[in-house]
Design a protein around this motif. Structure first.
Motif: not given
Length: 345
Positions: A9-28
């Protein structure tokens, strides 16, 4: 499209999530290469410490977050490919309950159930029927004219459950829904979720940092750390035989049940120390008494415990047995009884 009832019913396949950084923060990198399948009608738990990626993962199921890589399928539909209207329709099948209830403070309990249904333009008679049905299911029909401020935390969470059920979803998402509740109230909410799962056939996806939540109601579990799923499977398999060291650390798995290292070392000078695990029906078999009767040995019980994983018993005993010529036969005898035997040290 013909629905494949055998598909997850629910299927994750090779899922990645990156939150982009800003001038003062790193990407996560919140989620990395996660693959999970949730079957219809089961209760699936994702457990991990704060920052493990659980919240990001659950928000992908209803499209509140989209993966940077990979795909998320819900009811055979790739949610990452849906346009606005089909996504809105799919979301009607997904209910969600939160840690802080999210109730309207100025509305009665009845209105908290009915207002969202009115916004969906559901007929008035049906709205009334649903409100009564689901408030009765959670045991709060008699409090329908009360306001959230007049309810306890457990009652407020029951209203939140009724509000989610009133949309008649096929999936219920639980985002740390019991973490603000005391143990007794948590137990009552978990019993409610089990009851809903069994009576309504709802698939429930839970994220939590509480081990007791997973032990109590989850059929399967995934352990997350730093955005990765480090281990997953049937709850009883993961809890009784964790394969990864990080899983054992997270579970606080002390198979020796608090036996002091000094006592263990002293005992092992003259005896074998065994860890015996009983799972399911084997927990009711008096194997130690049978071992004594069969071989004439007198094991010393150093520690023991029993708990229940979704009502299935799981027991552990730490015993010592004197060195003797029948030792190998004794071990085989225990294993033939269906219990797990591990020599310590």
């Amino acid at each position: 499209m013909v629905e494949n009832s055998n598909a997850p019913l629910i299927e994750f396949k090779h899922v990645s999530k990156t939150f982009k950084g800003t001038a003062t923060t790193k990407e996560v990198h919140a989620v990395h290469d996660v693959s999970i399948s949730v079957d219809r009608g089961e209760i699936f738990g994702v457990i991990g410490y704060s920052g493990a990626g659980k919240s990001t993962l659950i928000r992908m199921i209803n499209g509140l977050e989209t993966p940077t890589e990979g795909s998320v399928k819900v009811d055979n539909q790739d949610i990452t490919q849906l346009k606005k209207e089909p996504l809105a329709q799919l979301r009607h099948k997904i209910g969600m309950i939160f840690q802080n209830y999210n109730l309207l403070k100025t509305a009665t309990i009845y209105q908290n159930i009915t207002i969202p249904l009115k916004l969906e333009k559901i007929p008035k008679d049906e709205i009334q029927q649903r409100a009564e049905k689901y408030l009765k299911i959670v045991g709060l029909w008699d409090r329908r004219n009360s306001y959230p401020s007049q309810l306890s935390g457990g009652q407020s969470q029951r209203v939140a459950v009724a509000r989610a059920l009133a949309h008649e979803p096929t999936i219920l998402l639980s985002d740390e829904a019991t973490s603000a509740l005391d143990p007794e109230t948590t137990s009552s909410i978990l019993d409610l979720l089990k009851d809903i799962n069994q009576k309504l056939g709802l698939t429930i996806f839970i994220i939590t940092h509480e081990l007791d939540v997973v032990k109590s109601i989850c059929d399967k579990v995934a352990i997350m750390e730093a955005g990765n799923v480090v281990e997953q499977g049937r709850t009883i398999d993961v809890f009784t035989g964790p394969k990864q060291e990080v899983t054992r650390q997270f579970l606080g798995s002390n198979d020796l049940a608090g036996v002091p290292a000094s006592l263990l070392a002293e005992t092992q000078k003259h005896n074998h120390v065994l860890l015996i695990k009983f799972i399911g029906n084997e927990a009711s078999i008096p194997v130690i008494a049978q071992l004594t009767k069969q071989f004439g040995v007198e094991p010393n019980i150093m520690a023991g415990s029993i708990e229940y994983l979704k009502e299935q018993p799981y027991g552990k005993l730490v015993i010592s047995i004197e060195n003797n010529d029948q030792y190998d036969a004794e071990i085989q005898y225990l294993r033939d009884k269906g219990v797990i035997v591990e020599e310590v040290g």
